[in-house]
Design a protein around this motif. Sequence first.
Motif, PDB file in Angstrom:
ATOM      1  N   THR A  34       0.747  -4.971 -18.946  1.00 23.74           N
ATOM      2  CA  THR A  34       1.232  -6.365 -18.216  1.00 23.74           C
ATOM      3  C   THR A  34       2.533  -6.138 -17.437  1.00 23.74           C
ATOM      4  OG1 THR A  34      -0.644  -7.057 -19.544  1.00 23.74           O
ATOM      5  CG2 THR A  34       1.128  -8.664 -18.592  1.00 23.74           C
ATOM      6  N   VAL A  35       3.404  -5.519 -18.507  1.00 26.15           N
ATOM      7  CA  VAL A  35       4.849  -5.639 -18.191  1.00 26.15           C
ATOM      8  C   VAL A  35       5.229  -4.732 -16.975  1.00 26.15           C
ATOM      9  CG1 VAL A  35       7.202  -4.718 -18.882  1.00 26.15           C
ATOM     10  CG2 VAL A  35       5.719  -6.129 -20.426  1.00 26.15           C
ATOM     11  N   THR A  36       4.272  -3.515 -16.776  1.00 29.20           N
ATOM     12  CA  THR A  36       4.486  -2.541 -15.780  1.00 29.20           C
ATOM     13  C   THR A  36       3.897  -3.100 -14.560  1.00 29.20           C
ATOM     14  OG1 THR A  36       3.949  -0.867 -17.112  1.00 29.20           O
ATOM     15  CG2 THR A  36       3.771  -0.319 -14.947  1.00 29.20           C
ATOM     16  N   ALA A  37       2.958  -4.151 -14.420  1.00 26.57           N
ATOM     17  CA  ALA A  37       2.129  -4.642 -13.349  1.00 26.57           C
ATOM     18  C   ALA A  37       2.819  -5.980 -13.066  1.00 26.57           C
ATOM     19  CB  ALA A  37       0.810  -4.868 -13.682  1.00 26.57           C
ATOM     20  N   PHE A  38       3.831  -6.414 -13.746  1.00 20.49           N
ATOM     21  CA  PHE A  38       4.506  -7.868 -13.700  1.00 20.49           C
ATOM     22  C   PHE A  38       4.999  -8.263 -12.465  1.00 20.49           C
ATOM     23  CE2 PHE A  38       7.514 -11.279 -14.458  1.00 20.49           C
ATOM     24  CZ  PHE A  38       6.685 -12.345 -14.870  1.00 20.49           C
TER      25      PHE A  38
ATOM     26  N   LEU B 171      -5.915  -2.582 -27.325  1.00 21.97           N
ATOM     27  CA  LEU B 171      -5.051  -4.131 -27.393  1.00 21.97           C
ATOM     28  C   LEU B 171      -3.605  -3.735 -27.406  1.00 21.97           C
ATOM     29  CD1 LEU B 171      -7.424  -6.300 -29.345  1.00 21.97           C
ATOM     30  CD2 LEU B 171      -7.392  -6.074 -26.992  1.00 21.97           C
ATOM     31  N   ARG B 172      -3.369  -2.907 -27.939  1.00 24.36           N
ATOM     32  CA  ARG B 172      -1.777  -2.601 -28.183  1.00 24.36           C
ATOM     33  C   ARG B 172      -1.195  -1.862 -27.086  1.00 24.36           C
ATOM     34  NH1 ARG B 172      -4.172   1.593 -31.007  1.00 24.36           N
ATOM     35  NH2 ARG B 172      -3.783   3.592 -30.178  1.00 24.36           N
ATOM     36  N   ALA B 173      -1.829  -1.514 -25.873  1.00 21.79           N
ATOM     37  CA  ALA B 173      -1.347  -1.165 -24.652  1.00 21.79           C
ATOM     38  C   ALA B 173      -1.364  -2.232 -23.792  1.00 21.79           C
ATOM     39  CB  ALA B 173      -2.202   0.021 -24.332  1.00 21.79           C
ATOM     40  N   LEU B 174      -1.973  -3.179 -23.906  1.00 18.62           N
ATOM     41  CA  LEU B 174      -2.039  -4.492 -22.894  1.00 18.62           C
ATOM     42  C   LEU B 174      -0.602  -4.992 -22.545  1.00 18.62           C
ATOM     43  CD1 LEU B 174      -5.318  -6.339 -23.804  1.00 18.62           C
ATOM     44  CD2 LEU B 174      -4.831  -5.190 -21.697  1.00 18.62           C
TER      45      LEU B 174
ATOM     46  N   ASN C  61       0.800  -1.224   0.066  1.00 22.47           N
ATOM     47  CA  ASN C  61       0.364  -0.055  -0.164  1.00 22.47           C
ATOM     48  C   ASN C  61       0.777   1.231   0.159  1.00 22.47           C
ATOM     49  OD1 ASN C  61      -2.388  -1.620   0.224  1.00 22.47           O
ATOM     50  ND2 ASN C  61      -2.627  -1.482   2.519  1.00 22.47           N
ATOM     51  N   SER C  62       1.967   1.134   0.519  1.00 26.54           N
ATOM     52  CA  SER C  62       3.012   2.322   0.695  1.00 26.54           C
ATOM     53  C   SER C  62       3.541   2.587  -0.673  1.00 26.54           C
ATOM     54  CB  SER C  62       3.803   2.228   1.763  1.00 26.54           C
ATOM     55  OG  SER C  62       4.752   1.069   1.601  1.00 26.54           O
ATOM     56  N   GLY C  63       3.855   1.572  -1.334  1.00 27.59           N
ATOM     57  CA  GLY C  63       4.351   1.521  -2.631  1.00 27.59           C
ATOM     58  C   GLY C  63       3.435   1.866  -3.769  1.00 27.59           C
ATOM     59  N   SER C  64       3.773   1.648  -5.018  1.00 25.30           N
ATOM     60  CA  SER C  64       2.716   1.703  -6.067  1.00 25.30           C
ATOM     61  C   SER C  64       2.230   0.402  -6.821  1.00 25.30           C
ATOM     62  CB  SER C  64       3.379   2.629  -7.166  1.00 25.30           C
ATOM     63  OG  SER C  64       4.639   1.882  -7.696  1.00 25.30           O
ATOM     64  N   LEU C  65       2.670  -0.587  -5.982  1.00 29.25           N
ATOM     65  CA  LEU C  65       2.167  -1.869  -6.563  1.00 29.25           C
ATOM     66  C   LEU C  65       0.628  -1.969  -6.554  1.00 29.25           C
ATOM     67  CD1 LEU C  65       5.011  -2.719  -5.120  1.00 29.25           C
ATOM     68  CD2 LEU C  65       4.186  -4.880  -4.931  1.00 29.25           C
ATOM     69  N   THR C  66      -0.223  -1.527  -5.638  1.00 29.19           N
ATOM     70  CA  THR C  66      -1.612  -1.461  -5.658  1.00 29.19           C
ATOM     71  C   THR C  66      -1.927  -0.677  -6.937  1.00 29.19           C
ATOM     72  OG1 THR C  66      -1.675  -1.502  -3.368  1.00 29.19           O
ATOM     73  CG2 THR C  66      -3.660  -1.005  -4.266  1.00 29.19           C
ATOM     74  N   LEU C  67      -1.365   0.637  -7.215  1.00 32.49           N
ATOM     75  CA  LEU C  67      -2.039   1.206  -8.220  1.00 32.49           C
ATOM     76  C   LEU C  67      -1.796   0.543  -9.425  1.00 32.49           C
ATOM     77  CD1 LEU C  67      -3.263   3.944  -9.352  1.00 32.49           C
ATOM     78  CD2 LEU C  67      -0.915   4.976  -9.082  1.00 32.49           C
ATOM     79  N   ARG C  68      -0.564  -0.120  -9.708  1.00 33.90           N
ATOM     80  CA  ARG C  68      -0.242  -0.646 -10.962  1.00 33.90           C
ATOM     81  C   ARG C  68      -1.371  -1.967 -11.035  1.00 33.90           C
ATOM     82  NH1 ARG C  68       4.554   1.314 -12.664  1.00 33.90           N
ATOM     83  NH2 ARG C  68       5.545   2.784 -11.196  1.00 33.90           N
ATOM     84  N   LEU C  69      -1.641  -2.498 -10.055  1.00 35.83           N
ATOM     85  CA  LEU C  69      -2.317  -3.854 -10.227  1.00 35.83           C
ATOM     86  C   LEU C  69      -3.958  -3.298 -10.545  1.00 35.83           C
ATOM     87  CD1 LEU C  69      -1.698  -5.934  -7.160  1.00 35.83           C
ATOM     88  CD2 LEU C  69      -1.178  -6.484  -9.500  1.00 35.83           C
ATOM     89  N   LEU C  70      -4.459  -2.150 -10.176  1.00 33.05           N
ATOM     90  CA  LEU C  70      -5.708  -1.460 -10.524  1.00 33.05           C
ATOM     91  C   LEU C  70      -5.662  -1.283 -11.956  1.00 33.05           C
ATOM     92  CD1 LEU C  70      -6.629   0.890  -7.359  1.00 33.05           C
ATOM     93  CD2 LEU C  70      -7.443  -1.346  -8.144  1.00 33.05           C
ATOM     94  N   THR C  71      -4.731  -0.527 -12.460  1.00 33.37           N
ATOM     95  CA  THR C  71      -4.538  -0.488 -13.820  1.00 33.37           C
ATOM     96  C   THR C  71      -4.620  -1.593 -14.768  1.00 33.37           C
ATOM     97  OG1 THR C  71      -3.078   1.307 -13.300  1.00 33.37           O
ATOM     98  CG2 THR C  71      -3.168   0.786 -15.519  1.00 33.37           C
ATOM     99  N   PHE C  72      -3.767  -2.714 -14.435  1.00 29.37           N
ATOM    100  CA  PHE C  72      -3.912  -4.076 -15.047  1.00 29.37           C
ATOM    101  C   PHE C  72      -5.375  -4.455 -15.086  1.00 29.37           C
ATOM    102  CE2 PHE C  72      -3.806  -8.447 -14.788  1.00 29.37           C
ATOM    103  CZ  PHE C  72      -3.222  -8.759 -15.950  1.00 29.37           C
TER     104      PHE C  72
END
Length: 431
Positions: free
Chosen positions: A216-220, A209-212, A72-83
């Motif tokens: 995905t790589v960002t949230a990987f 689709l080209r952005a997926l 929660n303190s990092g940005s992992l949660t936000l990247r998961l939401l974007t994914f």
Amino acid sequence: MIDPFVACILSILLLSLLGLPIGHAMIASSILYLMLAGLDMGTAAEQLLNGMFSSYILLAVPLFILAAELMNSGSLTLRLLTFCNAIVGRFPGGLALVNVVQSIIFAGMSGSAIADAAGTGKMMQRMMTEGGKYPPAFAAALTAASAVIGPIIPPSIPMVIYALVSDASIGYLFLAGVVPGLIMGLGQATIILTTAKRRNFPIEPPVPLRALPRITVTAFPALMMPVVLLGGIYGGVTTPTEAAAVAALYALLASALLYRSVSWSSLYDALQSSGRTTASIGMLIAGALVFNYVVTVENIPTSLSRFLAEFDLTATGFLLAVNVILLSLGCLLEGTTILLVIVPVFIPTAQALGIDMVHFGVICVVNIMIGLITPPYGLLLFVMTSISGQPLRAIAREVMPFLITMLASLLLITLVPGLVLWLPRLLGYTG
């Protein structure tokens, strides 16, 4: 003269009503019992120390809490939401579906419903209500309902505590929670899809689709956390407690080195918050350990077994009765208290009826999680009331369809043990 056990129970109720934390109330009342019964009061300290310091499994609790705080303190949660938005946002009620899907994914990292609601819940509440997309009470109710999935899909802090009182395998308990958690998530998604048109829920602009691949790589790295955690357990590399430590370290490294989103200040806040939460749970466990000694001295489990034997219940009848009792208690008591004090009383009878302890554990945890959103005292309802600013009555009204769906899921996994035990048996469980 008043019976010592009756005095103990009345003391717990009185001290709790006066505002003393339930853990402290159980310790004080158990000491009162020992004094009235003419037993050595030092036994309370002995039970507490033996239980807390001889249980290696309990170390998993603060470590899973820390992992969630670091996420929660990092940005992992936000990247998961974007994914999640890229995957399901294009469907009717897209953001509501994102709420459910992110809870399923986040469940593989924190093991805590409160961490899910307090972490991603704040962001989901803001995203769903900005621009009037969704009624605030509905957004809050859905966030509370979806957070319930967190401790059912592994890892799970309640399952760690159940393993402590039952000696069931944590690894197989974790596996057993996967299918029930997915069933509950599917039920929630079904409600959203069936009501989206009737309530004019918006459809999010579809992500090209080209952005997926880029998303995905960002949230990987965040998506890999459950793989690292569960792969270590089931690959035989780590114990569940060691896996919890790996999860916390992974969350720290991913947030600090890969995403560069953790400052020293936020790290300190995460450590401080996880420390406070751990201390709160620790006192509850300590109180339950002492009180369970009182329950054992009074021979309550055996007495209950004899009482239930008079009704000649089958295994299925017993499980249905346990569901009713736990659901009723879940409306009034905190889940950890139920796991530590009430559930151990049922275990001898469950074993005598040939009920699988892993199946029984999942049923107990699901019951307790449903209690978190059951009025009048569902803890997650209070959390979302604080986050959303909506009245409890409005949130409770909106949560009812999700509550009914989860009750149906509970009945299904109670009557069909194979749904719970299929995955553990696939990976070697012989129970």
